[in-house]
Structure formats: structure tokens, C-alpha cells
Design an enzyme around this catalytic site. Structure first.
Site, PDB file in Angstrom:
ATOM      1  CB  ALA A  67     -27.537 -76.716  48.059  1.00  0.00           C
ATOM      2  N   GLY A 112     -28.218 -75.272  52.905  1.00  0.00           N
ATOM      3  CA  GLY A 112     -27.791 -76.773  53.169  1.00  0.00           C
ATOM      4  C   GLY A 112     -27.081 -77.120  54.502  1.00  0.00           C
ATOM      5  CD  GLU A 115     -32.248 -76.808  54.679  1.00  0.00           C
ATOM      6  OE1 GLU A 115     -31.363 -76.761  53.875  1.00  0.00           O
ATOM      7  OE2 GLU A 115     -33.269 -76.867  54.599  1.00  0.00           O
ATOM      8  CD  GLU A 135     -32.045 -72.027  52.481  1.00  0.00           C
ATOM      9  OE1 GLU A 135     -32.157 -71.014  53.230  1.00  0.00           O
ATOM     10  OE2 GLU A 135     -31.507 -73.140  52.821  1.00  0.00           O
TER      11      GLU A 135
HETATM   12  N1  COA Z   1     -22.378 -72.851  46.201  1.00  0.00           N
HETATM   13  C1  COA Z   1     -21.330 -73.258  45.207  1.00  0.00           C
HETATM   14  N2  COA Z   1     -20.256 -72.456  45.587  1.00  0.00           N
HETATM   15  C2  COA Z   1     -20.225 -71.809  46.503  1.00  0.00           C
HETATM   16  C3  COA Z   1     -21.190 -71.461  47.376  1.00  0.00           C
HETATM   17  C4  COA Z   1     -22.284 -72.490  47.308  1.00  0.00           C
HETATM   18  N3  COA Z   1     -23.261 -72.472  48.155  1.00  0.00           N
HETATM   19  N4  COA Z   1     -20.621 -71.026  48.620  1.00  0.00           N
HETATM   20  C5  COA Z   1     -19.287 -70.625  48.173  1.00  0.00           C
HETATM   21  N5  COA Z   1     -19.192 -70.957  46.896  1.00  0.00           N
HETATM   22  C6  COA Z   1     -17.815 -70.839  46.343  1.00  0.00           C
HETATM   23  C7  COA Z   1     -17.877 -69.413  45.744  1.00  0.00           C
HETATM   24  O1  COA Z   1     -18.379 -69.409  44.249  1.00  0.00           O
HETATM   25  C8  COA Z   1     -16.215 -69.266  45.590  1.00  0.00           C
HETATM   26  O2  COA Z   1     -15.760 -70.288  44.219  1.00  0.00           O
HETATM   27  P1  COA Z   1     -14.639 -69.489  43.245  1.00  0.00           P
HETATM   28  O3  COA Z   1     -13.776 -69.218  44.035  1.00  0.00           O
HETATM   29  O4  COA Z   1     -14.740 -70.686  42.223  1.00  0.00           O
HETATM   30  O5  COA Z   1     -15.533 -68.445  42.705  1.00  0.00           O
HETATM   31  C9  COA Z   1     -15.800 -70.127  46.540  1.00  0.00           C
HETATM   32  O6  COA Z   1     -16.634 -70.806  46.815  1.00  0.00           O
HETATM   33  C10 COA Z   1     -15.204 -69.051  47.848  1.00  0.00           C
HETATM   34  O7  COA Z   1     -16.397 -68.299  48.149  1.00  0.00           O
HETATM   35  P2  COA Z   1     -16.375 -66.706  48.155  1.00  0.00           P
HETATM   36  O8  COA Z   1     -17.750 -66.294  47.705  1.00  0.00           O
HETATM   37  O9  COA Z   1     -15.342 -66.310  47.137  1.00  0.00           O
HETATM   38  O10 COA Z   1     -16.116 -66.345  49.635  1.00  0.00           O
HETATM   39  P3  COA Z   1     -16.401 -65.226  50.410  1.00  0.00           P
HETATM   40  O11 COA Z   1     -15.616 -65.503  51.830  1.00  0.00           O
HETATM   41  O12 COA Z   1     -16.066 -63.979  49.788  1.00  0.00           O
HETATM   42  O13 COA Z   1     -17.923 -65.238  50.774  1.00  0.00           O
HETATM   43  C11 COA Z   1     -20.079 -66.480  51.470  1.00  0.00           C
HETATM   44  C12 COA Z   1     -18.457 -66.156  51.673  1.00  0.00           C
HETATM   45  C13 COA Z   1     -20.419 -67.819  52.249  1.00  0.00           C
HETATM   46  C14 COA Z   1     -20.680 -65.237  52.145  1.00  0.00           C
HETATM   47  C15 COA Z   1     -20.312 -66.418  50.104  1.00  0.00           C
HETATM   48  O14 COA Z   1     -19.627 -67.800  49.371  1.00  0.00           O
HETATM   49  C16 COA Z   1     -21.783 -67.038  49.683  1.00  0.00           C
HETATM   50  O15 COA Z   1     -22.853 -66.110  49.791  1.00  0.00           O
HETATM   51  N6  COA Z   1     -22.089 -68.317  49.310  1.00  0.00           N
HETATM   52  C17 COA Z   1     -23.360 -68.716  49.237  1.00  0.00           C
HETATM   53  C18 COA Z   1     -24.164 -68.992  50.309  1.00  0.00           C
HETATM   54  C19 COA Z   1     -25.802 -69.429  50.202  1.00  0.00           C
HETATM   55  O16 COA Z   1     -26.352 -68.868  49.810  1.00  0.00           O
HETATM   56  N7  COA Z   1     -25.941 -70.699  50.500  1.00  0.00           N
HETATM   57  C20 COA Z   1     -27.245 -71.110  50.432  1.00  0.00           C
HETATM   58  C21 COA Z   1     -27.360 -71.864  49.150  1.00  0.00           C
HETATM   59  S1  COA Z   1     -28.844 -72.509  48.900  1.00  0.00           S
END
Ligand code: COA
Length: 260
Positions: A67, A112, A115, A135
Site C-alpha cells: 500500500a 498489499g 496480498e 506491516e
Molecule cells: N509506499 C509508498 N512509496 C513507496 C513504497 C510504498 N509502499 N515502496 C516504495 N516506495 C517509493 C519510495 O518512497 C521511493 O520513492 P522516492 O523515489 O520518491 O523517494 C521509490 O518508491 C523507490 O523506493 P526506494 O525505497 O528508493 O527503493 P529501494 O530499492 O531502496 O527499496 C524497498 C525498495 C521495497 C525495500 C523499499 O522501498 C521499501 O521498504 N518499501 C516499503 C515496503 C513496505 O513496507 N510495504 C508494505 C506497506 S504496508
């Protein structure tokens, strides 16, 4: 309707490739994505041109990274419950489409995103896929069906570990625990997914749809599920395709299913 977050391509075989298109945010599910998915899948149920769906994310890095976390800022208990219920209703629509839906997991499938993949009927993954329910790191729990679908698919013990630790697992591990059906090299993923879907589309379409409904009833207590199965079996026996399938077998020829 034209979509701002989805790309849709339907080929001559009825294979719809639906791509969530926010690669700069790793295809995170914002309100537009959820609404547009709901709208597209609602229409797809009765859209003759659509026989099956491959659901994927844009770019080489991510299926869906969860999400959109920016939506969580200031979310209170009432809105939080509504947030979960709305997402669940859209994911239920995907699961209940009546046509096969395969998640084509081309990278991160987190929160999500995991999911969403679980709401599809099957999952295929690229070797770079990463699954997880992180989460708990945000102080919440999976709200789009993860606590219900994941244990049903991989067993309660493993699901509990994944949900409570937020651990991320790679494609090989996901395959080993039955979370994905097949793992492909990234450049062979879409072709592999399409081949699997085309195999299904070569079968009797009404039977496929009834199979999906019967399999969904596997969530019910077994006696109830069996009742459901028998009723659906009866429905299949009323189809022309059933007569055709049996006749083709007895006459040693290929069946020509018409979806009637
Ligand atoms: N919601 C909003 N934005 C997200 C996102 C999410 N779930 N997952 C990634 N993004 C965004 C980042 O904020 C970043 O945006 P920006 O360039 O404007 O700063 C962009 O996507 C790229 O992500 P980034 O974190 O720079 O890539 P990475 O390769 O360093 O890391 C992940 C990848 C997936 C490990 C990391 O993005 C992450 O932990 N995301 C959240 C995952 C999560 O907790 N999901 C469950 C949500 S309930």
C-alpha cells in the site's frame, strides 16, 4: 474508461495483461490504483473479450511494494477499517472474477502487493522476486487479506512467522513453501505466465469457471465445500462442452469447446 495507473492490453486469445503503472513508486497501491483495479475487474467479469488475466507491475524491480505508505499518515481507526474493507472488496472481486487470474510477480511483492498476489488464483515469479508482509514494521497488520489467504496457502505456522517477523523471502523460498507455482528468469517470466494461462484457456471455459468457484469453496468447512462441489458438478453436466468433451474422448479426437 481510461486509467491513470493501469495499462491494459488484451490480445486475440483473450489474454488481458493488466500492468500497475507507477514504477517510480515501485507500483505502490494508492487510492487510484485500488479504485481502478476495482473498476477494471468489475467490467472484466462480463467482458467477452477477456478470457483470463495476467496481473503484473511496471518496470523490472517491483510487482507492487505495498500500500502507498503516504496514505497512512493521520489514518484513524474508522478510516483504517474502511481502508481495509475497501481493499478487501476489490481483492475479493479479483478472486471471484470467474476467469483465471495469474499474478506475474516481477520483483517486490510486499504488504498489499503480496496480498494482491494472494488474491490471484496462481502466482508465477521472476528469480528476483521478493515476498513479504512487513506491516509490523509500520505498527499495523496486513489488512487486504494477508492474515487469511497466506495461512490458507502456506500453512498457519509459516504464515505466522512471515506476518510476525516481517521477513522477506526470495523466489526460491516462495516456491518451496507453495507461495508461487513457477519461477522464471526475468526475461522469460511473461512468456512463462502466458503459456500457463493459454493451457488453461484451451480447456472448457465454463468448467474452468466452475473449478475456480469450487476451489474457492475450499475455504468453507469440508462438508459444506463438498455440497458446493456436487452442485457445481451438476451445473457442468448441463453444458454442451461436457457432451463435447466426453464425445471427443470416446471418438479419440480433440474437443472443440464452445463455452456453452
Ligand atoms: N509506499 C509508498 N512509496 C513507496 C513504497 C510504498 N509502499 N515502496 C516504495 N516506495 C517509493 C519510495 O518512497 C521511493 O520513492 P522516492 O523515489 O520518491 O523517494 C521509490 O518508491 C523507490 O523506493 P526506494 O525505497 O528508493 O527503493 P529501494 O530499492 O531502496 O527499496 C524497498 C525498495 C521495497 C525495500 C523499499 O522501498 C521499501 O521498504 N518499501 C516499503 C515496503 C513496505 O513496507 N510495504 C508494505 C506497506 S504496508
Amino acid at each position: 474508461m481510461s486509467y491513470s495507473t493501469l495499462l491494459v492490453d488484451i490480445d486475440d486469445h483473450g489474454v488481458a495483461v493488466v500492468t500497475i503503472n507507477r514504477p517510480d513508486k515501485l507500483n505502490a497501491l494508492n487510492a487510484d490504483v485500488i479504485r481502478e483495479l476495482g473498476h477494471w475487474f468489475e467490467g472484466a467479469a462480463s467482458e467477452e473479450r477477456v478470457k483470463g488475466v495476467l496481473l503484473t507491475g511496471a518496470g523490472p524491480k517491483s510487482f507492487v511494494a505495498g500500500a502507498d505508505i503516504s496514505r497512512f499518515k493521520g489514518l484513524g481507526p474508522i478510516e483504517g477499517k474502511k481502508f481495509a474493507e475497501y481493499g478487501q472488496s476489490v481483492f475479493n472481486q479479483i478472486e471471484g472474477l470467474g476467469k483465471p487470474v495469474i499474478a506475474v510477480v516481477n520483483g517486490f511483492a510486499l504488504g498489499g502487493g503480496s496480498e494482491l498476489a494472494l488474491a490471484c488464483h496462481m502466482r508465477v515469479a521472476s528469480t528476483n522476486a521478493i515476498f513479504g508482509q512487513p506491516e509490523v514494521n509500520l505498527g499495523i497488520l496486513p489488512g487486504y487479506g494477508g492474515t487469511q489467504r497466506l495461512p490458507r496457502l502456506v500453512g498457519k505456522g509459516l504464515a505466522t512467522e512471515l506476518v510476525l517477523t516481517g521477513a522477506m523471502i526470495n523466489a526460491d523460498r516462495a516456491y518451496a513453501i507453495g507461495l508461487v507455482n513457477h519461477v522464471f528468469e526475468p526475461d522469460e517470466l511473461m512468456e512463462g505466465a502466458k503459456k500457463l494461462l493459454m493451457t488453461i484457456l484451451s480447456k472448457a471455459p465454463i468448467a474452468v469457471s466452475l473449478c475456480l468457484e469450487a476451489l474457492r469453496a475450499a475455504d468453507l468447512p469440508q462438508t459444506e465445500g463438498l455440497r458446493h462441489e456436487a452442485a457445481l458438478f451438476g451445473q457442468a453436466c448441463a453444458t454442451e462442452d461436457f457432451q463435447e468433451g466426453v464425445d471427443a474422448f470416446l471418438n479419440k479426437r480433440k474437443p472443440d469447446f464452445k463455452g456453452r
